[in-house]
Design a protein around this motif. Sequence first.
Motif, short mmCIF file in Angstrom:
data_model
loop_
_atom_site.label_atom_id
_atom_site.label_comp_id
_atom_site.label_asym_id
_atom_site.label_seq_id
_atom_site.Cartn_x
_atom_site.Cartn_y
_atom_site.Cartn_z
N LEU A 117 16.94 0.35 4.79
CA LEU A 117 16.67 -0.91 4.09
C LEU A 117 15.99 -1.90 5.02
O LEU A 117 15.03 -2.58 4.61
N ALA A 118 16.44 -2.01 6.27
CA ALA A 118 15.84 -2.94 7.21
C ALA A 118 14.36 -2.59 7.44
O ALA A 118 13.50 -3.48 7.47
N VAL A 119 14.08 -1.30 7.57
CA VAL A 119 12.69 -0.85 7.74
C VAL A 119 11.88 -1.18 6.50
O VAL A 119 10.73 -1.64 6.57
N GLN A 120 12.49 -0.98 5.33
CA GLN A 120 11.79 -1.24 4.07
C GLN A 120 11.42 -2.72 3.94
O GLN A 120 10.32 -3.06 3.52
N ILE A 121 12.34 -3.61 4.27
CA ILE A 121 12.08 -5.04 4.17
C ILE A 121 10.88 -5.42 5.02
O ILE A 121 9.97 -6.14 4.57
N ASP A 122 10.85 -4.92 6.25
CA ASP A 122 9.74 -5.24 7.15
C ASP A 122 8.43 -4.64 6.64
O ASP A 122 7.38 -5.28 6.70
N THR A 123 8.48 -3.41 6.14
CA THR A 123 7.27 -2.74 5.66
C THR A 123 6.74 -3.45 4.42
O THR A 123 5.52 -3.64 4.27
N LEU A 124 7.64 -3.84 3.52
CA LEU A 124 7.24 -4.50 2.28
C LEU A 124 6.62 -5.86 2.57
O LEU A 124 5.57 -6.21 2.03
N SER A 125 7.27 -6.63 3.45
CA SER A 125 6.72 -7.96 3.76
C SER A 125 5.40 -7.83 4.50
O SER A 125 4.46 -8.61 4.27
N GLU A 126 5.27 -6.84 5.37
CA GLU A 126 4.01 -6.64 6.10
C GLU A 126 2.87 -6.34 5.13
O GLU A 126 1.76 -6.84 5.29
N LYS A 127 3.16 -5.54 4.11
CA LYS A 127 2.14 -5.19 3.12
C LYS A 127 1.59 -6.44 2.43
O LYS A 127 0.38 -6.64 2.35
N PHE A 128 2.48 -7.29 1.95
CA PHE A 128 2.02 -8.44 1.17
C PHE A 128 1.59 -9.61 2.04
O PHE A 128 0.73 -10.40 1.63
N GLU A 129 2.15 -9.75 3.23
CA GLU A 129 1.68 -10.79 4.14
C GLU A 129 0.24 -10.53 4.56
O GLU A 129 -0.51 -11.46 4.82
#
Length: 222
Positions: A117-129
């Motif tokens: 989940l921690a990896v997912q949060i960072d990956t998801l925010s990186e995508k949209f940022e």
Amino acid sequence: MYTPPFFKQDRAASLKFAEERGFGTMCAFDGHKPVASPLPFYLTYAADGTPQAAFHVARHNPLLKLADGSASWLLAVNGPDAYVSPDWYVSPDQVPTWLYQSVHLSGPVRLLSDHELAVQIDTLSEKFESWLLPKTPWTSAKMTAGRFETMKKAIVGLVMTVEDVEGSFKLNQHKSDADYAAIATALGAQAHADAREIAQLMQDVRPEAFADESNKLERSVP
């Protein structure tokens, strides 16, 4: 998803569209009624090439009770859409219709571990940022550790193993060049952003229809 041959997209184009959109409606069935939630996601690929849609939901979301890893869920990803008036066609006796882009991904969903989940949060925010560049991207590291852990406890990470991919881009591909160009021109003149986006997509998909119309216009000018 019902998809006439004219509008059907191949697997690669459908997955590319879903990844670029990154937002859809996740749907499941609880045995009595459908349960759905709109949410952001990103695609990853397993070692064997199987696509996976990673996302998270609030801990109290009823979808969580259905994530048993066996039942198939549906992720509906939609693009722009626009109404078409019969008055815009060159040909007579037309009917109203609606143009759109839509992709459906389906497959079983499993829960993620706390680390995943921690990896997912960072990956998801990186995508949209990355959409906001040159803005300095937000990362979870900007939060105090205690605050981030508290917020993380309020959500649960999930991932869908995508078994089926269906894509339908209804852009009037089956119409004549004259009707196709007329509809795109009319949509391009509308105030609604989706209508103008559909018009641009139509031009990108079938530029020869507009070249033919331009040539006809040039020949008609004395």
